[in-house]
Scaffold this motif. Sequence first.
Motif, PDB file in Angstrom:
ATOM      1  N   UNK A   1       0.831  -1.199   0.000  1.00 58.84           N
ATOM      2  CA  UNK A   1       0.000   0.000   0.000  1.00 58.84           C
ATOM      3  C   UNK A   1       0.870   1.255   0.000  1.00 58.84           C
ATOM      4  N   UNK A   2       1.929   1.242   0.770  1.00 60.17           N
ATOM      5  CA  UNK A   2       2.843   2.391   0.794  1.00 60.17           C
ATOM      6  C   UNK A   2       3.513   2.569  -0.577  1.00 60.17           C
ATOM      7  N   UNK A   3       3.928   1.474  -1.186  1.00 52.42           N
ATOM      8  CA  UNK A   3       4.521   1.536  -2.516  1.00 52.42           C
ATOM      9  C   UNK A   3       3.549   2.088  -3.546  1.00 52.42           C
ATOM     10  N   UNK A   4       2.293   1.675  -3.454  1.00 52.90           N
ATOM     11  CA  UNK A   4       1.277   2.210  -4.360  1.00 52.90           C
ATOM     12  C   UNK A   4       1.188   3.723  -4.228  1.00 52.90           C
TER      13      UNK A   4
ATOM     14  N   UNK B   1       1.735   8.995  -7.009  1.00 52.12           N
ATOM     15  CA  UNK B   1       1.745  10.437  -6.822  1.00 52.12           C
ATOM     16  C   UNK B   1       1.076  10.958  -5.561  1.00 52.12           C
ATOM     17  N   UNK B   2       0.937  10.119  -4.556  1.00 49.56           N
ATOM     18  CA  UNK B   2       0.369  10.556  -3.285  1.00 49.56           C
ATOM     19  C   UNK B   2       1.467  11.246  -2.471  1.00 49.56           C
ATOM     20  N   UNK B   3       1.069  12.221  -1.676  1.00 51.72           N
ATOM     21  CA  UNK B   3       2.005  12.976  -0.840  1.00 51.72           C
ATOM     22  C   UNK B   3       1.982  12.443   0.591  1.00 51.72           C
ATOM     23  N   UNK B   4       3.161  12.137   1.130  1.00 52.96           N
ATOM     24  CA  UNK B   4       3.274  11.783   2.543  1.00 52.96           C
ATOM     25  C   UNK B   4       3.237  13.096   3.314  1.00 52.96           C
TER      26      UNK B   4
ATOM     27  N   UNK C   1       2.822   6.982  14.223  1.00 54.73           N
ATOM     28  CA  UNK C   1       2.869   5.524  14.304  1.00 54.73           C
ATOM     29  C   UNK C   1       2.415   4.899  12.991  1.00 54.73           C
ATOM     30  N   UNK C   2       1.902   5.733  12.083  1.00 58.90           N
ATOM     31  CA  UNK C   2       1.477   5.322  10.747  1.00 58.90           C
ATOM     32  C   UNK C   2       1.928   6.374   9.745  1.00 58.90           C
ATOM     33  N   UNK C   3       1.809   6.026   8.462  1.00 58.10           N
ATOM     34  CA  UNK C   3       2.073   6.987   7.390  1.00 58.10           C
ATOM     35  C   UNK C   3       0.734   7.535   6.916  1.00 58.10           C
ATOM     36  N   UNK C   4       0.661   8.830   6.708  1.00 51.93           N
ATOM     37  CA  UNK C   4      -0.560   9.469   6.227  1.00 51.93           C
ATOM     38  C   UNK C   4      -0.281  10.071   4.859  1.00 51.93           C
ATOM     39  N   UNK C   5      -1.052   9.627   3.872  1.00 55.15           N
ATOM     40  CA  UNK C   5      -0.888  10.091   2.493  1.00 55.15           C
ATOM     41  C   UNK C   5      -2.140  10.821   2.030  1.00 55.15           C
TER      42      UNK C   5
ATOM     43  N   UNK D   1      -7.463  10.608   0.846  1.00 60.40           N
ATOM     44  CA  UNK D   1      -6.568  10.394   1.976  1.00 60.40           C
ATOM     45  C   UNK D   1      -6.565   8.919   2.362  1.00 60.40           C
ATOM     46  N   UNK D   2      -5.400   8.463   2.824  1.00 60.31           N
ATOM     47  CA  UNK D   2      -5.308   7.110   3.360  1.00 60.31           C
ATOM     48  C   UNK D   2      -4.245   7.061   4.434  1.00 60.31           C
ATOM     49  N   UNK D   3      -4.397   6.102   5.309  1.00 57.93           N
ATOM     50  CA  UNK D   3      -3.464   5.881   6.414  1.00 57.93           C
ATOM     51  C   UNK D   3      -2.846   4.510   6.212  1.00 57.93           C
ATOM     52  N   UNK D   4      -1.511   4.442   6.309  1.00 58.29           N
ATOM     53  CA  UNK D   4      -0.807   3.177   6.077  1.00 58.29           C
ATOM     54  C   UNK D   4      -0.081   2.781   7.356  1.00 58.29           C
TER      55      UNK D   4
END
Length: 72
Positions: free
Chosen positions: A7-10, A15-18, A23-27, A38-41
């Motif tokens: 999911x992070x690689x996607x 073209x998603x922005x971190x 404790x998680x990644x937010x894109x 928006x998504x949380x990884x």
Amino acid sequence: MPSWKDLRGFCENDGWELYKETDSYYYRKFMPDGSIKRTKVSKGTGETKGHLWKTILKKQLQVTQEYFNSKI
């Protein structure tokens, strides 16, 4: 089911922005129509589970499984 790493690689390949890391990644991704996706990884190493994955794909990423697979 895809892993959190997939999911992070996607997000990075599509073209998603971190924009936040805790404790998680937010894109997020700004769309041409002015909307923002928006998504949380999770930083976990496991796979996303069935129902959770379907929700992420449909409501957050808003893409098909085939499109997702082409970007990871």
